[in-house]
Write a protein that holds these residues in place. Structure first.
Motif, PDB file in Angstrom:
ATOM      1  N   SER A  54      -6.936 -21.668  -9.728  1.00  0.00           N
ATOM      2  CA  SER A  54      -7.157 -20.849  -8.542  1.00  0.00           C
ATOM      3  C   SER A  54      -7.513 -21.734  -7.383  1.00  0.00           C
ATOM      4  O   SER A  54      -7.942 -22.862  -7.526  1.00  0.00           O
ATOM      5  CB  SER A  54      -8.269 -19.831  -8.803  1.00  0.00           C
ATOM      6  OG  SER A  54      -9.482 -20.499  -8.973  1.00  0.00           O
ATOM      7  N   SER A  55      -7.331 -21.218  -6.190  1.00  0.00           N
ATOM      8  CA  SER A  55      -7.640 -22.017  -5.016  1.00  0.00           C
ATOM      9  C   SER A  55      -9.098 -22.374  -4.953  1.00  0.00           C
ATOM     10  O   SER A  55      -9.478 -23.398  -4.419  1.00  0.00           O
ATOM     11  CB  SER A  55      -7.205 -21.259  -3.762  1.00  0.00           C
ATOM     12  OG  SER A  55      -7.919 -20.038  -3.670  1.00  0.00           O
ATOM     13  N   SER A  56      -9.980 -21.553  -5.490  1.00  0.00           N
ATOM     14  CA  SER A  56     -11.406 -21.852  -5.445  1.00  0.00           C
ATOM     15  C   SER A  56     -11.737 -23.060  -6.272  1.00  0.00           C
ATOM     16  O   SER A  56     -12.684 -23.783  -5.982  1.00  0.00           O
ATOM     17  CB  SER A  56     -12.208 -20.651  -5.919  1.00  0.00           C
ATOM     18  OG  SER A  56     -11.873 -20.329  -7.243  1.00  0.00           O
ATOM     19  N   SER A  65     -10.657 -25.970  -3.889  1.00  0.00           N
ATOM     20  CA  SER A  65     -11.366 -26.098  -2.632  1.00  0.00           C
ATOM     21  C   SER A  65     -12.841 -26.358  -2.858  1.00  0.00           C
ATOM     22  O   SER A  65     -13.409 -26.015  -3.874  1.00  0.00           O
ATOM     23  CB  SER A  65     -11.198 -24.815  -1.819  1.00  0.00           C
ATOM     24  OG  SER A  65      -9.849 -24.520  -1.635  1.00  0.00           O
ATOM     25  N   ARG A 100       1.083 -22.905  -4.559  1.00  0.00           N
ATOM     26  CA  ARG A 100      -0.007 -23.716  -5.109  1.00  0.00           C
ATOM     27  C   ARG A 100       0.118 -25.171  -4.656  1.00  0.00           C
ATOM     28  O   ARG A 100      -0.860 -25.815  -4.260  1.00  0.00           O
ATOM     29  CB  ARG A 100       0.027 -23.619  -6.636  1.00  0.00           C
ATOM     30  CG  ARG A 100      -1.017 -24.420  -7.379  1.00  0.00           C
ATOM     31  CD  ARG A 100      -2.391 -23.824  -7.182  1.00  0.00           C
ATOM     32  NE  ARG A 100      -3.141 -24.528  -6.158  1.00  0.00           N
ATOM     33  CZ  ARG A 100      -4.242 -24.096  -5.592  1.00  0.00           C
ATOM     34  NH1 ARG A 100      -4.723 -22.921  -5.909  1.00  0.00           N
ATOM     35  NH2 ARG A 100      -4.867 -24.805  -4.699  1.00  0.00           N
ATOM     36  N   ILE A 124      -0.796 -25.469  -0.940  1.00  0.00           N
ATOM     37  CA  ILE A 124      -2.241 -25.403  -0.723  1.00  0.00           C
ATOM     38  C   ILE A 124      -2.895 -26.741  -1.025  1.00  0.00           C
ATOM     39  O   ILE A 124      -3.715 -27.245  -0.240  1.00  0.00           O
ATOM     40  CB  ILE A 124      -2.860 -24.287  -1.596  1.00  0.00           C
ATOM     41  CG1 ILE A 124      -2.443 -22.908  -1.080  1.00  0.00           C
ATOM     42  CG2 ILE A 124      -4.386 -24.394  -1.619  1.00  0.00           C
ATOM     43  CD1 ILE A 124      -2.823 -21.764  -1.998  1.00  0.00           C
ATOM     44  N   ASN A 148       1.500 -15.181   0.258  1.00  0.00           N
ATOM     45  CA  ASN A 148       0.367 -15.629  -0.547  1.00  0.00           C
ATOM     46  C   ASN A 148      -0.861 -15.745   0.349  1.00  0.00           C
ATOM     47  O   ASN A 148      -0.890 -16.565   1.274  1.00  0.00           O
ATOM     48  CB  ASN A 148       0.692 -16.981  -1.195  1.00  0.00           C
ATOM     49  CG  ASN A 148      -0.392 -17.459  -2.132  1.00  0.00           C
ATOM     50  OD1 ASN A 148      -1.506 -17.771  -1.719  1.00  0.00           O
ATOM     51  ND2 ASN A 148      -0.055 -17.545  -3.414  1.00  0.00           N
ATOM     52  N   LYS A 149      -1.858 -14.927   0.110  1.00  0.00           N
ATOM     53  CA  LYS A 149      -3.027 -14.891   0.996  1.00  0.00           C
ATOM     54  C   LYS A 149      -3.789 -16.210   0.994  1.00  0.00           C
ATOM     55  O   LYS A 149      -4.294 -16.640   2.041  1.00  0.00           O
ATOM     56  CB  LYS A 149      -3.963 -13.750   0.594  1.00  0.00           C
ATOM     57  CG  LYS A 149      -5.125 -13.551   1.565  1.00  0.00           C
ATOM     58  CD  LYS A 149      -5.992 -12.366   1.184  1.00  0.00           C
ATOM     59  CE  LYS A 149      -7.059 -12.118   2.250  1.00  0.00           C
ATOM     60  NZ  LYS A 149      -7.900 -13.292   2.495  1.00  0.00           N
ATOM     61  N   ASP A 150      -3.900 -16.861  -0.163  1.00  0.00           N
ATOM     62  CA  ASP A 150      -4.613 -18.135  -0.224  1.00  0.00           C
ATOM     63  C   ASP A 150      -3.932 -19.182   0.655  1.00  0.00           C
ATOM     64  O   ASP A 150      -4.597 -19.938   1.368  1.00  0.00           O
ATOM     65  CB  ASP A 150      -4.694 -18.637  -1.666  1.00  0.00           C
ATOM     66  CG  ASP A 150      -5.607 -17.784  -2.533  1.00  0.00           C
ATOM     67  OD1 ASP A 150      -6.513 -17.133  -1.967  1.00  0.00           O
ATOM     68  OD2 ASP A 150      -5.413 -17.755  -3.756  1.00  0.00           O
ATOM     69  N   ASP A 190      -4.480 -18.239   4.387  1.00  0.00           N
ATOM     70  CA  ASP A 190      -5.824 -18.594   4.844  1.00  0.00           C
ATOM     71  C   ASP A 190      -5.973 -20.101   5.023  1.00  0.00           C
ATOM     72  O   ASP A 190      -6.615 -20.569   5.978  1.00  0.00           O
ATOM     73  CB  ASP A 190      -6.870 -18.096   3.839  1.00  0.00           C
ATOM     74  CG  ASP A 190      -6.991 -16.572   3.823  1.00  0.00           C
ATOM     75  OD1 ASP A 190      -6.549 -15.937   4.798  1.00  0.00           O
ATOM     76  OD2 ASP A 190      -7.521 -16.039   2.819  1.00  0.00           O
ATOM     77  N   MET A 191      -5.383 -20.876   4.090  1.00  0.00           N
ATOM     78  CA  MET A 191      -5.494 -22.327   4.170  1.00  0.00           C
ATOM     79  C   MET A 191      -4.791 -22.867   5.410  1.00  0.00           C
ATOM     80  O   MET A 191      -5.319 -23.721   6.133  1.00  0.00           O
ATOM     81  CB  MET A 191      -4.894 -22.958   2.913  1.00  0.00           C
ATOM     82  CG  MET A 191      -4.936 -24.487   2.886  1.00  0.00           C
ATOM     83  SD  MET A 191      -6.612 -25.130   2.916  1.00  0.00           S
ATOM     84  CE  MET A 191      -7.220 -24.501   1.349  1.00  0.00           C
TER      85      MET A 191
END
Length: 382
Positions: free
Chosen positions: A2-4, A7, A303, A306, A355-357, A360-361
């Motif tokens: 996941s992006s979390s 990040s 992915r 990001i 893709n929202k992630d 946002d990035m």
């Protein structure tokens, strides 16, 4: 992953005095869904010791004969010595069946305790020195299954690591695959396991595997290198010194590699952006890392995009923090790349991602490094 997991807890646009940390956690193969996904290497296993073999190979089924006490003693002793293993009779088909049986014992769920299977693992360790490819393959898979469980560290007790590393350069891809899976899982562990692999000279074979004709081996080799790249500064330096970073950047060029492997290679760069020293960052700048990362933005995988933007953001902050040091003079190379109209256009396109992630990035990245003029509204690089 996941992006979390990729990040840091701080937003990407945080103050350049406290750059976000792009720390990629290591995880045992295969990784849980909540963590970073690893490349897949086929783990399909034979239903018996004779299936998927060339015609004419021995097909003796398990249980049709037993190993003599002399043979068991000889094989077990060979696992504890560095001498070559010359096991006499019985015929090689028996060793194939025993190795296949051991691999299925370690594959079972739940996995048996290490202490219960340790005696047969010592036997399999002796089999690694045999010339018979089928026996070696099944023996390696037995250790591979152990490396995916909680007893991975205890593999070091068996003394197999030097032999497994040597088998990474075996002429058979079917041998290289499980050998790479074992060592890949080890470097995905803690620092002790990574150090053990490095001391066993794991890095030189990786340079060869990154250019293997077998696509799955190249992808899994890149995954292994990425986990070394999240280690200590001295471990990262070995990757530079033995040419793996230059090799990585060369293979990140457009059309130099399949997109899914380029997506795996970018993690090597991203982890060095997180864990490397300013001197190592500067060396990557000299190697043209920014251009390669901009190229990666065109891979149609959210992915990967990001990870690339996070790494670019980290490098931009790193250059700004170290401005004035040796090698850190002139225009920030990340800023220079952002001034290219094609790069700006690509970032604008990515802002329309579903893709929202990723959305946002990109927005955070643009807000950090671009400002909008009140005259015509065009974005300008900071």
């Amino acid at each position: 992953m996941s992006s979390s997991a990729c990040s840091s807890s701080k937003p990407v646009g945080a103050s350049p005095t406290s750059p976000p940390e792009l720390l990629i956690r290591r995880c045992a193969w295969p990784t849980p869904a909540a963590l970073r996904p690893s490349p897949t290497l086929s783990t399909s296993r034979r239903t018996g010791p004779c299936s998927n073999r060339p015609s004419g190979a021995s097909a003796t089924l398990p249980g049709t004969a037993r190993l003599s006490a002399t043979a068991v003693s000889t094989a077990t002793s060979s696992a504890r010595s560095t001498a070559s293993c010359n096991i006499p009779t019985p015929p090689i088909s028996i060793y194939r069946n025993v190795a296949w049986t051991i691999s299925n014992l370690t594959r079972s769920a739940p996995q048996p305790s290490f202490d219960r299977v340790r005696p047969v693992l010592l036997l399999a360790a002796g089999f690694l020195r045999l010339a018979d490819v089928d026996t070696v393959i099944d023996s390696l898979w037995a250790f591979s299954y152990i490396s995916e469980g909680p007893d991975i560290e205890r593999l070091l007790e068996l003394g197999i690591l030097p032999q497994v590393v040597d088998l990474l350069l075996h002429p058979s891809y079917s041998v290289q695959g499980p050998a790479l899976r074992i060592t890949g899982n080890l470097v995905a562990g803690d620092d002790k396991l990574t150090t053990a692999c490095i001391n066993a000279r794991f890095i030189p074979p990786l340079a060869s595997l990154l250019t293997s004709p077998r696509r799955t081996l190249r992808k899994e080799a890149a995954w292994a290198v990425s986990n070394i790249a999240v280690g200590r500064e001295a471990q990262i330096q070995l990757l530079f010194d033995q040419g793996l970073i230059q090799q990585t950047l060369d293979r990140l060029r457009p059309n130099a590699e399949y997109p899914d492997i380029r997506s795996e290679l970018i993690w090597i760069v991203a982890n060095i952006c997180s864990k490397g020293s300013p001197a190592q960052h500067q060396r990557m700048f000299d190697m043209g890392v920014v251009d390669r990362m901009v190229d990666t933005l065109y891979i149609e995988d959210a992915r990967t995009q990001i990870v690339t933007i996070e790494a670019l953001n980290f490098l931009a902050h790193s250059y700004k923090e170290n401005q004035g040091m040796i090698g850190y003079t002139g225009l920030n190379p990340v800023i220079a790349a952002l001034q290219d109209p094609s790069t700006t256009s690509r970032l604008e396109q990515m802002q329309y991602s579903e893709n929202k992630d990723l959305y946002d990035m990109v927005i955070t990245f643009v807000d950090t490094w671009f400002v909008t003029t009140p005259v015509d509204g065009d974005d300008q690089v900071m």
